[in-house]
Design a protein around this motif. Structure first.
Motif, mmCIF file in Angstrom:
data_model
loop_
_atom_site.group_PDB
_atom_site.id
_atom_site.type_symbol
_atom_site.label_atom_id
_atom_site.label_comp_id
_atom_site.label_asym_id
_atom_site.label_seq_id
_atom_site.Cartn_x
_atom_site.Cartn_y
_atom_site.Cartn_z
ATOM 1 N N MET A 1 0.843 -1.204 0.000
ATOM 2 C CA MET A 1 0.000 0.000 0.000
ATOM 3 C C MET A 1 0.878 1.254 0.000
ATOM 4 S SD MET A 1 -3.240 1.080 2.316
ATOM 5 C CE MET A 1 -4.364 0.052 1.389
ATOM 6 N N ILE A 2 1.958 1.238 0.748
ATOM 7 C CA ILE A 2 2.885 2.384 0.767
ATOM 8 C C ILE A 2 3.476 2.590 -0.626
ATOM 9 C CG2 ILE A 2 5.122 3.200 1.656
ATOM 10 C CD1 ILE A 2 4.299 1.753 4.338
ATOM 11 N N ILE B 1 0.924 4.090 -2.965
ATOM 12 C CA ILE B 1 0.727 5.519 -2.696
ATOM 13 C C ILE B 1 1.856 6.313 -3.352
ATOM 14 C CG2 ILE B 1 0.785 7.283 -0.869
ATOM 15 C CD1 ILE B 1 -0.749 5.170 0.902
ATOM 16 N N ILE B 2 3.081 5.800 -3.262
ATOM 17 C CA ILE B 2 4.218 6.464 -3.923
ATOM 18 C C ILE B 2 3.978 6.515 -5.425
ATOM 19 C CG2 ILE B 2 6.679 6.237 -4.496
ATOM 20 C CD1 ILE B 2 7.033 5.062 -1.607
ATOM 21 N N MET B 3 3.506 5.413 -6.016
ATOM 22 C CA MET B 3 3.242 5.399 -7.459
ATOM 23 C C MET B 3 2.191 6.443 -7.838
ATOM 24 S SD MET B 3 3.200 1.357 -8.367
ATOM 25 C CE MET B 3 3.937 1.210 -9.970
ATOM 26 N N ILE B 4 1.140 6.534 -7.060
ATOM 27 C CA ILE B 4 0.074 7.490 -7.359
ATOM 28 C C ILE B 4 0.579 8.923 -7.220
ATOM 29 C CG2 ILE B 4 -2.159 8.367 -6.561
ATOM 30 C CD1 ILE B 4 -2.839 5.359 -5.873
ATOM 31 N N VAL B 5 1.344 9.197 -6.173
ATOM 32 C CA VAL B 5 1.894 10.546 -5.973
ATOM 33 C C VAL B 5 2.837 10.909 -7.124
ATOM 34 C CG1 VAL B 5 3.425 11.932 -4.493
ATOM 35 C CG2 VAL B 5 1.585 10.564 -3.472
ATOM 36 N N VAL B 6 3.717 9.992 -7.507
ATOM 37 C CA VAL B 6 4.626 10.253 -8.636
ATOM 38 C C VAL B 6 3.821 10.455 -9.915
ATOM 39 C CG1 VAL B 6 6.429 9.235 -10.095
ATOM 40 C CG2 VAL B 6 6.611 9.081 -7.618
ATOM 41 N N GLY B 7 2.771 9.655 -10.105
ATOM 42 C CA GLY B 7 1.925 9.795 -11.291
ATOM 43 C C GLY B 7 1.242 11.150 -11.349
ATOM 44 N N PHE C 1 -0.947 1.557 -12.540
ATOM 45 C CA PHE C 1 -0.437 0.490 -11.677
ATOM 46 C C PHE C 1 -0.561 0.852 -10.198
ATOM 47 C CE2 PHE C 1 1.557 -0.758 -15.694
ATOM 48 C CZ PHE C 1 1.196 -2.087 -15.710
ATOM 49 N N GLY C 2 -0.439 2.127 -9.865
ATOM 50 C CA GLY C 2 -0.648 2.546 -8.485
ATOM 51 C C GLY C 2 -2.090 2.325 -8.049
#
Length: 181
Positions: free
Chosen positions: A68-69, A72-78, A95-96
């Motif tokens: 999950m962490i 969240i990093i993938m979504i924030v970077v996206g 993918f996030g």
């Protein structure tokens, strides 16, 4: 064969992590997808233990919490990349978001792993087929040298339909009270 597949997938994913940080090969997305694949294999194999155990342990929660962490990093970077006009942001977001959905479903499963008779098997098949999708995607991107969005997304989209087929085939059967005792 399943154990060999698991060893191979974890091994190749572990190799991708240092490769993603080599000079002239820096690739945060490859790093995160390597972790995503490790999560799929670990969570898929962990699901098998629910054939006998009736509640999640700290290992299950750790695997899902770490994923999950990472999602969240993938979504924030996206989101960051999207605001800066980077077309690659769609992959981080896709993918996030997909990983977030998987981890939310993990926590729901941990809350009541016996909601259906074969929930452990359905979870195992879903995660391991997800790892297979990751290996096919890796082959298309790295092995075949394709850089298109289609090569990134097609295995996931096709594979998701395959997973849904198996979920329906396995039929969610609620456990009857006398089966629990």
């Amino acid at each position: 064969m399943g154990k060999l597949f698991s060893i191979g997938m974890i091994g190749s994913s572990l190799i991708s992590i240092p490769i993603s940080s080599l000079p002239n090969h820096e690739n945060l997305f490859l790093f995160l997808i390597g972790l995503f694949t490790i999560y799929l294999v670990l969570a898929g194999n962990s699901a098998l233990t629910f054939k006998k155990k009736i509640e999640a342990d700290w290992t299950d929660f750790t695997i899902s919490t770490l994923m999950m962490i990472f999602t969240i990093i993938m979504i924030v970077v996206g989101i960051y990349d999207a605001t800066n006009g980077n077309n690659f942001s769609i992959l981080y977001l896709f993918f996030g978001g997909f990983g977030m959905l998987l981890t939310i479903n993990d926590f729901r499963f941990y809350k009541n792993p016996r909601i259906t008779k074969n929930a452990w098997l359905i979870t195992h098949l879903g995660k391991m087929n997800g790892a297979l999708i990751a290996s096919i995607t890796a082959f298309l991107i790295a092995g075949a040298g394709s850089k298109s969005f289609f090569a990134w997304l097609a295995p996931t989209l096709i594979g998701t339909f395959y997973i849904l087929y198996w979920k329906r085939k396995m039929k969610f059967r609620p456990i009857l009270q006398k089966e629990i005792s």
